[in-house]
Structure formats: structure tokens, C-alpha cells
Design a protein around this motif. Sequence first.
Motif, PDB file in Angstrom:
ATOM      1  N   LEU A   1      59.471 125.883 177.111  1.00  0.00           N
ATOM      2  CA  LEU A   1      58.021 125.895 177.269  1.00  0.00           C
ATOM      3  C   LEU A   1      57.631 125.412 178.665  1.00  0.00           C
ATOM      4  O   LEU A   1      58.373 124.671 179.307  1.00  0.00           O
ATOM      5  CB  LEU A   1      57.366 125.007 176.207  1.00  0.00           C
ATOM      6  CG  LEU A   1      57.688 125.360 174.750  1.00  0.00           C
ATOM      7  CD1 LEU A   1      57.087 124.318 173.815  1.00  0.00           C
ATOM      8  CD2 LEU A   1      57.181 126.746 174.408  1.00  0.00           C
TER       9      LEU A   1
ATOM     10  N   THR B   1      63.880 121.952 176.368  1.00  0.00           N
ATOM     11  CA  THR B   1      64.703 122.329 175.210  1.00  0.00           C
ATOM     12  C   THR B   1      64.190 123.604 174.556  1.00  0.00           C
ATOM     13  O   THR B   1      64.971 124.469 174.166  1.00  0.00           O
ATOM     14  CB  THR B   1      64.726 121.187 174.173  1.00  0.00           C
ATOM     15  OG1 THR B   1      65.311 120.030 174.781  1.00  0.00           O
ATOM     16  CG2 THR B   1      65.516 121.569 172.931  1.00  0.00           C
ATOM     17  N   TYR B   2      62.867 123.724 174.437  1.00  0.00           N
ATOM     18  CA  TYR B   2      62.287 124.873 173.734  1.00  0.00           C
ATOM     19  C   TYR B   2      61.754 125.951 174.679  1.00  0.00           C
ATOM     20  O   TYR B   2      61.080 126.880 174.236  1.00  0.00           O
ATOM     21  CB  TYR B   2      61.195 124.388 172.763  1.00  0.00           C
ATOM     22  CG  TYR B   2      61.779 123.488 171.706  1.00  0.00           C
ATOM     23  CD1 TYR B   2      62.653 123.991 170.740  1.00  0.00           C
ATOM     24  CD2 TYR B   2      61.509 122.121 171.703  1.00  0.00           C
ATOM     25  CE1 TYR B   2      63.217 123.161 169.797  1.00  0.00           C
ATOM     26  CE2 TYR B   2      62.067 121.285 170.748  1.00  0.00           C
ATOM     27  CZ  TYR B   2      62.929 121.810 169.802  1.00  0.00           C
ATOM     28  OH  TYR B   2      63.500 120.993 168.857  1.00  0.00           O
TER      29      TYR B   2
ATOM     30  N   ALA C   1      58.216 116.181 169.507  1.00  0.00           N
ATOM     31  CA  ALA C   1      59.131 117.299 169.757  1.00  0.00           C
ATOM     32  C   ALA C   1      58.951 118.411 168.724  1.00  0.00           C
ATOM     33  O   ALA C   1      59.119 119.591 169.036  1.00  0.00           O
ATOM     34  CB  ALA C   1      60.576 116.807 169.773  1.00  0.00           C
ATOM     35  N   TYR C   2      58.580 118.036 167.503  1.00  0.00           N
ATOM     36  CA  TYR C   2      58.374 119.047 166.462  1.00  0.00           C
ATOM     37  C   TYR C   2      57.217 119.975 166.826  1.00  0.00           C
ATOM     38  O   TYR C   2      57.270 121.172 166.554  1.00  0.00           O
ATOM     39  CB  TYR C   2      58.140 118.387 165.104  1.00  0.00           C
ATOM     40  CG  TYR C   2      58.000 119.384 163.980  1.00  0.00           C
ATOM     41  CD1 TYR C   2      59.099 120.117 163.538  1.00  0.00           C
ATOM     42  CD2 TYR C   2      56.775 119.615 163.374  1.00  0.00           C
ATOM     43  CE1 TYR C   2      58.981 121.045 162.511  1.00  0.00           C
ATOM     44  CE2 TYR C   2      56.646 120.543 162.348  1.00  0.00           C
ATOM     45  CZ  TYR C   2      57.754 121.255 161.924  1.00  0.00           C
ATOM     46  OH  TYR C   2      57.629 122.176 160.915  1.00  0.00           O
TER      47      TYR C   2
ATOM     48  N   LYS D   1      57.566 127.215 169.811  1.00  0.00           N
ATOM     49  CA  LYS D   1      58.663 128.133 170.119  1.00  0.00           C
ATOM     50  C   LYS D   1      59.045 128.979 168.906  1.00  0.00           C
ATOM     51  O   LYS D   1      59.106 130.202 168.986  1.00  0.00           O
ATOM     52  CB  LYS D   1      59.875 127.330 170.613  1.00  0.00           C
ATOM     53  CG  LYS D   1      61.101 128.151 170.889  1.00  0.00           C
ATOM     54  CD  LYS D   1      60.897 129.065 172.074  1.00  0.00           C
ATOM     55  CE  LYS D   1      62.210 129.761 172.425  1.00  0.00           C
ATOM     56  NZ  LYS D   1      62.057 130.624 173.567  1.00  0.00           N
ATOM     57  N   SER D   2      59.272 128.318 167.764  1.00  0.00           N
ATOM     58  CA  SER D   2      59.784 129.040 166.596  1.00  0.00           C
ATOM     59  C   SER D   2      58.770 130.012 166.003  1.00  0.00           C
ATOM     60  O   SER D   2      59.152 131.038 165.463  1.00  0.00           O
ATOM     61  CB  SER D   2      60.264 128.066 165.525  1.00  0.00           C
ATOM     62  OG  SER D   2      59.178 127.330 165.000  1.00  0.00           O
TER      63      SER D   2
ATOM     64  N   ALA E   1      61.439 117.998 175.813  1.00  0.00           N
ATOM     65  CA  ALA E   1      61.132 118.907 174.699  1.00  0.00           C
ATOM     66  C   ALA E   1      60.710 120.265 175.240  1.00  0.00           C
ATOM     67  O   ALA E   1      61.098 121.303 174.712  1.00  0.00           O
ATOM     68  CB  ALA E   1      60.049 118.317 173.801  1.00  0.00           C
TER      69      ALA E   1
ATOM     70  N   ALA F   1      56.417 120.960 169.820  1.00  0.00           N
ATOM     71  CA  ALA F   1      56.993 121.915 170.778  1.00  0.00           C
ATOM     72  C   ALA F   1      57.882 122.928 170.061  1.00  0.00           C
ATOM     73  O   ALA F   1      57.845 124.134 170.349  1.00  0.00           O
ATOM     74  CB  ALA F   1      57.777 121.165 171.850  1.00  0.00           C
ATOM     75  N   LYS F   2      58.661 122.441 169.109  1.00  0.00           N
ATOM     76  CA  LYS F   2      59.553 123.326 168.347  1.00  0.00           C
ATOM     77  C   LYS F   2      58.757 124.378 167.580  1.00  0.00           C
ATOM     78  O   LYS F   2      59.143 125.552 167.528  1.00  0.00           O
ATOM     79  CB  LYS F   2      60.403 122.495 167.388  1.00  0.00           C
ATOM     80  CG  LYS F   2      61.402 123.306 166.597  1.00  0.00           C
ATOM     81  CD  LYS F   2      62.227 122.414 165.686  1.00  0.00           C
ATOM     82  CE  LYS F   2      63.227 123.240 164.894  1.00  0.00           C
ATOM     83  NZ  LYS F   2      64.047 122.389 164.036  1.00  0.00           N
TER      84      LYS F   2
ATOM     85  N   ASN G   1      56.243 131.307 167.850  1.00  0.00           N
ATOM     86  CA  ASN G   1      55.705 132.079 168.970  1.00  0.00           C
ATOM     87  C   ASN G   1      54.183 131.936 169.074  1.00  0.00           C
ATOM     88  O   ASN G   1      53.442 132.920 169.120  1.00  0.00           O
ATOM     89  CB  ASN G   1      56.121 133.549 168.854  1.00  0.00           C
ATOM     90  CG  ASN G   1      55.988 134.278 170.173  1.00  0.00           C
ATOM     91  OD1 ASN G   1      56.070 133.663 171.233  1.00  0.00           O
ATOM     92  ND2 ASN G   1      55.778 135.588 170.102  1.00  0.00           N
TER      93      ASN G   1
END
Length: 187
Positions: A58, A55-56, A30-31, A37-38, A52, A33-34, A40
Motif C-alpha cells: 500500500l 507488507t501489503y 495492521a489488520y 489489500k485482501s 504494514a 491494511a490487510k 481490494n
Amino acid sequence: RVLTHPMALAQCSTFLKGLDAVREAVYDTAYGAKLIKSENLSDTAAIASAEAAQTYGLKVLERDIHDKTRGENITRYIILARDPAEYVPNCAYRTSLVFTLEEGSGQLFKALSVFALREISITKIESRPLRANPLLSTDEGTKQFNYVFYLDFLGHSSELKSKQAIRHLQEITPFFKILGSYPTSAV
């Protein structure tokens, strides 16, 4: 670039070989994917769950990418509790424990024998080098790895033959801990 946990990289290695992408290990799926997102990251993908991706925000590009030749990818999840589960007769249980061994030949054989002597089935055993003291000096002047062992067996820790095996194992191991007994699943 593909981000994911090292285990997911291994479990999807056949799929990844077909891509011209750098593989980068992160501490969990999941990190990855995070991070996309964070930060970009438009030129980066993650191997993660559909949850995941949702959540993000994607897009899921491919599904079911694990290596089929290795069989189904099964992850075991357990529920943890401070107090042990009550023993219910006529229910199948599994017990998980962790232990270390003394230095010397035949120590693992001795540890496993406590189960074999009582006809207790071992369903899983894994070893990892100890973090605090990974290398031991032997009497012969060489070095060997010092391991911690994780073991699952069929039975509840309160059953008589399990209690006997546990007591015997405690007598021959410098460190021993029962992680818990829990009902087995249908898998």
C-alpha cells in the motif's frame, strides 16, 4: 472510510476531523491494511505502520498524523519470558502487577498506601471492568463496577521494600499477580 484500531482512532482524532470519512474500528492497525489489500478496497484508508503498508503493498498517504497537542505518541513494548529476569544491582527496574479489590470505600487508597508507606514510586495505574463479573451489588442495594487494576512501580520484585509492599498488597486483595520485573528504559 478509515480502518484502524480504536486507540489509533483516538490518537489521530484531530487529523480525522479534517477528513470527510467514516471511521471504522478493527482489532489492530495492521489488520486494517490487510483488509484493504485482501478486499481490494480502493475507497478506504488505514492508519497503520509504514511496515504494514510495505507488507501489503500500500502507498503511505500521510505520516505523523497523531494529535500533537497530546504530546508524543509513545507505545511501550516489552519482551516476555517464562522465567523472571535476574536482579542486577545498580540497575533501575520497573515491576508490573495486576490485582482486584474487595468491595467498599477506601480500598484503592489502601492498595496504593502500601507503596506510599515505603516511598515506592508508582509510574502507571490503569483500571478495566472485570469481564467475568463487571458489576457488583453493594450493601446499600446499588450496583458498582468491579475493576481489575494494572500497576507499574519502580523497583524489582526481589528488593526488600518491594517484597514488603507486594506481601502487604497480597494480604488486602482477592486477586493478585506479578506480571514481571524488568529494566527500565531511558525514556
